[in-house]
Design an enzyme around this catalytic site. Structure first.
Site: not given
Length: 300
Positions: A32, A229
């Site tokens: 991430e 996302d």
């Protein structure tokens, strides 16, 4: 399956047939929050469930930048080149100073603890904008179970005077966010309630006022398969979004232009590398990159 989908013929101008998708590193639990440091020619990104931040460069390869990272997720750089990070376990926004020390910037709103800041961007005026869903405090995998004290929201923090304000509170699970190249638009991803069987998932677009407020908020696009996302804009105002099958490129009108197929779910992405034209992808348990024929939106 790797390759390109040219939904619109104009997507051909953005891709390079001789530039392959490259797997740069693997063996993570979930990647991430990529952020590019051009002055150091390196990428930082989170290996979130492993509670560490990684460093990658062409010259030195892969190394650990910060172990026991307090479960940092999203990252950005401020106008002084310092690293801004979203801590799930610490439930705060903190800054890594140029000497390596860490300064906590935001922990509470009106006396109550934040949930688990997720993604973050820095505007040209120095203000810091971040999403605060409860995802990181709902499991022990990405931060640790804790009680929520505030509804999910998107915030604007001004480090010049320490002011913190809610700019959007009509989200179930605000996630990735980015400004258009002229900063007149702010794109915010809605990923919904984490354990809902049919979560609300789309990308919304807001107009940014001169006073730092937001208006509008219409649905800009919906990503499928999977969901959006992390998102980033290129120099032409196209939105590049993570997706279940790779990366989707959406034009400023909300129309899908094309896809880069990746053999893993992409969670987040950023532009970097030479001329800001290399797209780095945090994709499940690996880090990928691909050169494209378009540059990321420059800082104003």
């Amino acid at each position: 399956m790797e390759g390109f989908d040219l939904t619109q013929p104009r997507f051909k101008a953005y891709i390079l047939p001789n530039a392959p998708l490259e797997k740069l590193a693997e063996g993570f639990r979930w990647t991430e929050g990529p952020v590019w440091f051009g002055d150091r020619d390196e990428l930082l990104f989170s290996d979130l469930p492993n509670n560490r931040v990684m460093r990658w460069s062409d010259s030195a390869g892969l190394s650990v930048y910060r172990a026991a990272s307090d479960f940092e997720n999203g990252h950005a750089r401020d106008r002084q080149g310092r690293l801004l990070s979203c801590s799930h376990r610490g439930r705060r926004i903190h800054r890594t100073e140029l000497d390596g020390s860490i300064t906590s910037l935001v922990e509470r709103y009106r006396g109550r603890r934040l949930n688990s800041p997720n993604d973050i961007v820095c505007k040209s005026d120095g203000t810091i904008w971040f999403s605060d869903p409860p995802y990181g405090i709902q499991t022990d995998y990405e931060g640790g179970k804790q009680d929520s004290e505030l509804p999910a929201a998107v915030y604007r923090f001004d480090p010049r005077d320490g002011s913190l304000r809610v700019v959007a509170d009509d989200f179930q699970g605000p996630n990735g966010l980015c400004f258009s190249p002229d900063e007149r638009r702010l794109y915010i991803v809605e990923t919904g309630l984490q354990f809902d069987t049919d979560p609300l998932q789309h990308v919304r677009v807001f107009d940014v006022g001169e006073d730092g407020g937001l208006s509008g908020g219409a649905v800009f696009c919906t990503i499928a398969p999977g969901n959006a996302d992390g998102v980033r804009c290129d120099e032409h105002g196209n939105l590049w979004s993570s997706a279940g099958d790779g990366v989707h490129c959406i034009d400023p009108g909300g129309e899908l232009v094309g896809k880069i197929r990746v053999p893993a779910t992409v969670a987040n992405l950023t532009f970097g590398g030479r001329n800001n034209s290399r797209l780095f992808l945090c994709a499940s348990q690996a880090l990928y990159a691909i050169y494209v024929n378009v540059r990321g939106a420059p800082l104003l």
